[in-house]
Design a protein around this motif. Structure first.
Motif, mmCIF file in Angstrom:
data_model
loop_
_atom_site.group_PDB
_atom_site.id
_atom_site.type_symbol
_atom_site.label_atom_id
_atom_site.label_comp_id
_atom_site.label_asym_id
_atom_site.label_seq_id
_atom_site.Cartn_x
_atom_site.Cartn_y
_atom_site.Cartn_z
ATOM 1 N N LYS A 30 8.416 27.759 -1.939
ATOM 2 C CA LYS A 30 7.436 26.865 -1.329
ATOM 3 C C LYS A 30 8.032 25.488 -1.020
ATOM 4 N N GLU A 33 9.092 24.622 2.634
ATOM 5 C CA GLU A 33 8.196 24.035 3.640
ATOM 6 C C GLU A 33 8.567 22.580 3.894
ATOM 7 N N THR A 93 0.998 42.268 15.785
ATOM 8 C CA THR A 93 2.092 41.912 14.875
ATOM 9 C C THR A 93 3.434 41.940 15.586
ATOM 10 N N LEU A 267 5.422 33.897 10.751
ATOM 11 C CA LEU A 267 4.709 33.993 9.469
ATOM 12 C C LEU A 267 3.479 33.089 9.450
ATOM 13 N N PRO A 268 3.570 31.820 9.902
ATOM 14 C CA PRO A 268 2.353 31.014 10.019
ATOM 15 C C PRO A 268 1.314 31.648 10.945
ATOM 16 N N ALA A 270 0.930 34.862 11.375
ATOM 17 C CA ALA A 270 0.370 35.982 10.626
ATOM 18 C C ALA A 270 -0.715 35.510 9.670
ATOM 19 N N ILE A 271 -0.480 34.367 9.028
ATOM 20 C CA ILE A 271 -1.472 33.796 8.113
ATOM 21 C C ILE A 271 -2.697 33.322 8.895
ATOM 22 N N MET A 272 -2.462 32.642 10.002
ATOM 23 C CA MET A 272 -3.530 32.071 10.810
ATOM 24 C C MET A 272 -4.470 33.140 11.354
ATOM 25 N N GLY A 274 -4.602 36.465 10.361
ATOM 26 C CA GLY A 274 -4.958 37.529 9.425
ATOM 27 C C GLY A 274 -4.151 38.804 9.532
ATOM 28 N N ASN A 276 -0.752 41.315 8.506
ATOM 29 C CA ASN A 276 -0.112 41.723 7.257
ATOM 30 C C ASN A 276 1.123 40.842 7.023
ATOM 31 N N GLN A 277 1.011 39.882 6.119
ATOM 32 C CA GLN A 277 2.091 38.914 5.895
ATOM 33 C C GLN A 277 3.329 39.589 5.304
ATOM 34 N N ARG A 278 3.117 40.585 4.450
ATOM 35 C CA ARG A 278 4.250 41.285 3.826
ATOM 36 C C ARG A 278 5.064 42.020 4.887
#
Length: 303
Positions: A30, A33, A93, A267-268, A270-272, A274, A276-278
């Motif tokens: 983390k 970042e 994705t 990745l951001p 994917a989070i934004m 929804g 699959n982040q993995r």
């Protein structure tokens, strides 16, 4: 060539240091970042300023902007065709992951160490076109296939582009060079010192984000994604290298540029939206490893 291999080994060692620091909890993932914000908002813009402060812009450099943009659009179309029979979240994705390229974080430290400022100016112009794909097209694809089209107002895309400090620095330096304005020596001196931190920080950051814990059950999908991304990249890269009647560094920029990993922004996204982040994280990590190997092989075979 021994110089190239030595620089490549140095890069791998610095990445490994970043990974070891994370594994022993001396630095946490983390924390990356904060380092990423320093790289993208300070050291990389300073490196761009130093690189482009005395560049004599030729038409060929501006062609790199157009090529990068067109390549990203074609990649996006082909990716959506390849994954057309999959559910919307899978199309979204990989539709957002195939087009963009990781130039600022991945390519810049390698190019800086291997080719110096001459190589950076080519990859810098290539990154201008790529930025519109990463912060524009990939963002649109991610939102549309996540069912969040309402979030994709033109204003939000423009705001996202305007918040990219490296992109704004590219555009500013292009304008300064076109009008013939020279930056004061103190600006160049200060940015030169700060830019020296870009390569080690970027490589350490890659090590912090490196992860060998992969998502299970997605092997076929990831293989399909990798085949699509690198298949297109290798074919297009070698075709340009063999047949384009341009200078060597221009051709080499395309050859290497087309096989760079997925951008850090996926990745951001994917989070934004929804996703699959993995899955996104696993696929992104694999592209970093593959790109490293391919670049080493290509440079040793061609340069």
């Amino acid at each position: 060539m021994s110089g190239f291999n030595e620089q490549f080994i140095i890069s791998i060692v610095i990445i490994a240091i970043g990974y070891v620091l994370k594994r022993f909890s001396l630095v946490k993932e983390k924390d990356g970042e904060g380092i990423a914000r320093v790289v993208f908002n300070l050291t990389l813009p300073c490196l761009i300023i130093v690189t482009f402060s005395d560049v004599d812009f030729s038409a060929s450099l501006f062609y790199l902007v157009i090529i990068a943009f067109i390549y990203g659009v074609i990649n996006a179309v082909l990716a959506l065709m390849v994954f057309r029979n999959h559910p919307k979240d899978i199309k979204g994705t990989f539709g957002m992951m195939v087009p963009g390229l990781n130039i600022g974080l991945f390519a810049y430290p390698l190019v800086e160490g291997l080719f110096g400022f001459d190589g950076l100016k080519y990859f810098g112009m290539f990154d201008v076109g790529n930025a519109f794909i990463v912060f524009g097209l990939s963002y649109i694809i991610a939102g549309v296939y996540a069912g969040s089209a309402g979030m994709l107002e033109t204003r939000s895309i423009i705001v996202k582009l305007s918040k990219s400090i490296p992109l704004q620095t590219y555009l500013m330096m292009c304008l300064i060079n076109i009008i013939g304005f020279e930056l004061p020596d103190i600006v160049i001196d200060v940015t030169s010192v700060i830019s020296g931190a870009n390569m080690p920080l970027s490589l350490l950051l890659l090590g912090l984000y490196l992860n060998f814990s992969f998502a299970k059950g997605y092997g076929k999908l990831i293989a399909k994604f990798l085949f699509t991304k690198y298949g297109i990249g290798l074919i297009a890269g070698f075709a340009c290298y063999v047949w384009l009647p341009v200078e060597e560094m221009f051709k080499f920029t395309l050859l290497i540029g087309f096989i760079l990993p997925t951008p850090a922004s996926v990745l951001p996204y994917a989070i934004m939206f929804g996703y699959n982040q993995r899955l996104v994280g696993t696929a992104s990590n694999i592209t970093m490893i593959i790109s490293f190997i391919l670049i080493w092989l290509i440079v040793n075979l061609i340069v």
